[in-house]
Design a protein around this motif. Structure first.
Motif: not given
Length: 379
Positions: A71-82
């Motif tokens: 439900g937290n739409k403000d959380a960071e989303y970085d699919p390329e982070w490794h």
């Protein structure tokens, strides 16, 4: 309504937990003997060091679960982070530092708290002289009771122990048979008692009181009743206790011990005002019954070659592992071995030779009795 009910249930659970903890005996954390106090410090320090990792990990687990919830739409989303060098440094360096600290603490305390190591202090503020002599107490675990021998006072007790405060004690511990564990939490850590072996424990009690002692190792039907009271007394109180024991007028010799050794459950406290001075040595060497050879005598024979030069060929105990002993191969005719060891009251040779069948394949040996310390050797 449901929310209120949930809070009520949670409150009852928390209250129940604290009520249960209130009934705990915290003697291991707050003991009355210097050795046990140092062990308590070790437990506390080790726990704190481990919590330095455990608490942040548990907190971060909750934090990440909350932050990255659906439900937290403000959380960071970085699919390329490794990868993160900073994160890797934290992940590896913090546990490494804690492991090094725990290793150093373990190394030091393994030596300073060695139960065989004589004490060098009464407590943190009072050192001991190097030439001091500790009070000796000999401990024997029986089925299912404890026997305490005081060689310096010439007395013995069953299921009751006493010592003066601020006096170093050297416990010599053995067993009549089954292995047990001698443990007085307020005094020091536990140490095992084993038949035919002697373990040692050095400790000191610093506060007057009555403390619980028991066996920490399951040993059969009466194990739960292997409990005793340890009395920490003043010098005057200990002298009075010794006088009370001596007033009982019971003697503990070999025959009395053999009766006491028989299994019994919930044995009451009783005293012995006099003790055979050689009794503990006989118990340790498993020869209270004088018809049996003592272990130290057996070891002396072994140290001199096992009853003679022929003893080096004594492989009878390995019949389960040696093919020619099982009959698959014939025995070499040149081999010889010790068939038995015996003691006879006569002096000189007995003049009797006997055939002793030793193996199923027909091999036999002749035995010769030699007195007074007879040795039967096979030829």
């Amino acid at each position: 309504m449901k929310r209120m009910l949930s809070k009520l249930v949670r409150g009852v659970a928390v209250a129940s937990m604290f009520s249960l903890l209130a009934g705990c005996n915290l003697v291991v954390i707050d003991p009355s003997g210097d050795i046990a106090s140092q062990q308590s410090d070790l437990i506390i320090v080790s726990t704190i060091l481990m919590l330095l990792i455990i608490v942040p990990v548990m907190a971060l687990t909750v934090f990440f679960a909350w932050k990255y919830r659906q439900g937290n739409k403000d959380a960071e989303y970085d699919p390329e982070w490794h990868h993160s060098t900073k994160l890797e440094v934290v992940i590896w360096s913090a546990p490494l530092v804690i492991i090094i600290a725990l290793g150093a603490i373990t190394w030091v305390t393994t030596h300073t708290l060695d139960p065989y190591r004589p004490l060098d202090r009464i407590d943190a503020e009072r050192p001991l002289a190097k030439d001091h002599e500790p009070m000796v107490i000999e401990v024997v675990s029986l089925d299912w009771k404890w026997l305490f021998l005081y060689p310096e006072q010439g007395i013995a007790t069953v299921n009751e122990l006493a010592a003066p405060i601020d006096t170093p004690i050297q416990f010599k511990i053995t067993s009549s048979g089954i292995m047990n564990s001698f443990f007085i939490p307020a005094l020091a850590g536990q140490i095992y008692s084993m038949a035919g072996m002697e373990t040692k424990l050095h400790a000191v009690i610093n506060e007057e009181g009555v403390y619980e002692g028991f066996s920490g190792n399951y040993s059969g039907e009466g194990f739960s009743h292997m409990r005793f009271k340890f009395h920490g007394l003043s010098e005057e109180g200990f002298d009075k206790w010794v006088a009370d024991v001596k007033s009982d007028e019971n003697f503990l010799g070999r025959s009395q011990y053999l009766e006491l050794e028989k299994p019994s459950v919930a044995e009451p406290v009783h005293y012995y005002s006099a003790v055979d001075p050689e009794l503990y040595t006989a118990i340790l060497n498993m020869c209270v019954d004088q018809s049996k050879m003592c272990m130290n005598e057996m070891m002396a024979i072994d140290a001199k070659g096992g009853g003679g030069l022929a003893g080096i060929y004594n492989v009878m105990s390995l019949t389960y592992d040696v093919p020619h002993m099982r009959g698959s191969q014939p025995l070499p005719e040149s081999k010889s071995y010790v068939a038995s060891l015996c003691t006879t009251p006569e002096s000189g040779f007995s003049g009797e030779l006997a055939n002793l069948p030793l193996f199923d394949n027909g091999q036999s040996a002749r035995a010769m009795s030699i007195a007074p310390a007879g040795v039967s050797t096979g030829f």
